[in-house]
Enzyme design. Structure first.
Site, PDB file in Angstrom:
ATOM      1  N   LYS A  49       0.860  -1.191   0.000  1.00 18.85           N
ATOM      2  CA  LYS A  49       0.000   0.000   0.000  1.00 18.85           C
ATOM      3  C   LYS A  49       0.894   1.238   0.000  1.00 18.85           C
ATOM      4  CE  LYS A  49      -4.577   0.711   0.482  1.00 18.85           C
ATOM      5  NZ  LYS A  49      -5.573  -0.003  -0.339  1.00 18.85           N
ATOM      6  N   THR A 107      -3.975  -5.380   0.938  1.00 19.56           N
ATOM      7  CA  THR A 107      -3.340  -4.070   1.103  1.00 19.56           C
ATOM      8  C   THR A 107      -4.151  -3.172   2.027  1.00 19.56           C
ATOM      9  OG1 THR A 107      -4.398  -3.127  -0.876  1.00 19.56           O
ATOM     10  CG2 THR A 107      -2.270  -4.228  -1.168  1.00 19.56           C
ATOM     11  N   HIS A 165      18.663  26.960 -13.908  1.00 19.66           N
ATOM     12  CA  HIS A 165      19.259  28.098 -14.608  1.00 19.66           C
ATOM     13  C   HIS A 165      18.453  29.381 -14.428  1.00 19.66           C
ATOM     14  CE1 HIS A 165      22.051  25.368 -16.438  1.00 19.66           C
ATOM     15  NE2 HIS A 165      21.080  24.668 -17.005  1.00 19.66           N
TER      16      HIS A 165
END
Length: 304
Positions: free
Chosen positions: A23, A68, A264
């Site tokens: 999970k 799960t 940048h």
């Protein structure tokens, strides 16, 4: 009674390299109340288990599977009964639970990420129960444990965004027919730090203090002294300096991986408007960007 497809046959020409299920992103806010003084830990936890059998994959037989949803509930219950002193300790508690509770679980891997809450503080006085979201680097950990071994513990920092407006340059690089980048002695240097380190096995560690120490080292080596800074000739050199100082000052650390994107900022040309822009107004560019990586470890002591 569970039913599965008996017509599935094992393919002898195919074998698993690794399996796992679990999970992800199980979120918890744990509140520790000591009278009127409250402390909090908000975490997102992901759990992966590997079972001794592969019959769920090969035959569709689910009889060994820990659902799960049960894994999610277990995370909630362990937070209640064990608390969350540190995310590393919490991850180890989860690994230990599944390995000790189920004989057919042969591997547990847990990732925990902490939400960066900081207690309100004014004039040195800390609020007893109020917190502010303070994203100056996210604390995460990864713990993996096999049935026959100790937990392997990694801690890390991510999303720590830093910038300095000078004391950085980039010169002396290779130039070929495709090179258009000019050398520069002075530039903005911005990055979003990702670093992860592994601890020695079997050592008692103050994980919270160690994480604070490493973050302080990252900031110190990036910025330099507060009154003058410290020159960086390349992102690579800054990365290496962070690793050297971290391994020197944190004896519990075995190795350290760092990834530094070079974010940048380019000077905006205002000449067509009759203006000279001397690095006062810059354009942030999200991509493309350079990314510098490196992993350093302690050298093994010579036996000679």
């Amino acid at each position: 009674m569970a039913h599965y497809h008996n017509d599935y046959k094992k393919n002898d020409e195919v074998e698993f390299v690794r399996t796992g299920y679990g999970k992800d992103m199980v979120k918890v806010l744990h509140i520790q109340r000591d009278g009127k003084y409250h402390s909090i830990k908000e975490v997102a936890t992901s759990v992966q288990l590997t079972l001794s059998s592969k019959k769920d994959y090969v035959y569709g037989d689910n009889s060994d599977i820990i659902p799960t949803d049960t894994i999610k509930n277990t995370v909630h219950v362990l937070a209640k009964f064990k608390g969350i002193k540190s995310i590393e300790t919490f991850a180890m508690n989860i690994c230990e639970h599944f390995l000790s509770s189920f004989n057919h679980v042969i591997r547990a891997q847990v990732y925990v990420e902490e939400v960066p809450w900081k207690r309100f503080e004014k004039n040195g006085v800390k609020h007893v129960h109020a917190f502010i979201h303070n994203p100056t680097g996210t604390h995460f950990c990864e713990v993996e444990q096999m049935r026959s071994g100790p937990p392997v513990i990694h801690s890390g920092i991510k999303d720590l965004k830093v910038l300095k407006t000078t004391q950085s340059g980039f010169e002396g690089f290779i130039k070929d027919q495709f090179t258009t980048l000019p050398e520069v002695k002075d530039r903005c240097f911005a990055t979003k730090v990702y670093c992860k380190w592994r601890y020695h096995q079997g050592r008692d560690v103050d994980f919270e203090a160690t994480w604070d120490t490493v973050r302080d080292i990252v900031l110190e080596k990036f910025a330099g002294p507060y009154d003058k800074g410290e020159y960086s000739p390349s992102v690579q050199k800054t990365l290496y300096d962070i690793q050297v100082h971290s391994l020197s000052r944190v004896p519990e650390m075995e190795d350290m991986e760092i990834s530094l994107p070079n974010i940048h900022y380019f000077n905006i040309d205002m000449s067509k408007m009759g203006l000279i822009n001397k690095e006062e107004v810059l354009l942030p560019l999200d991509n493309p960007y350079g990314r510098i990586t490196g992993t350093a470890k302690r050298k093994l002591a010579s036996k000679l």
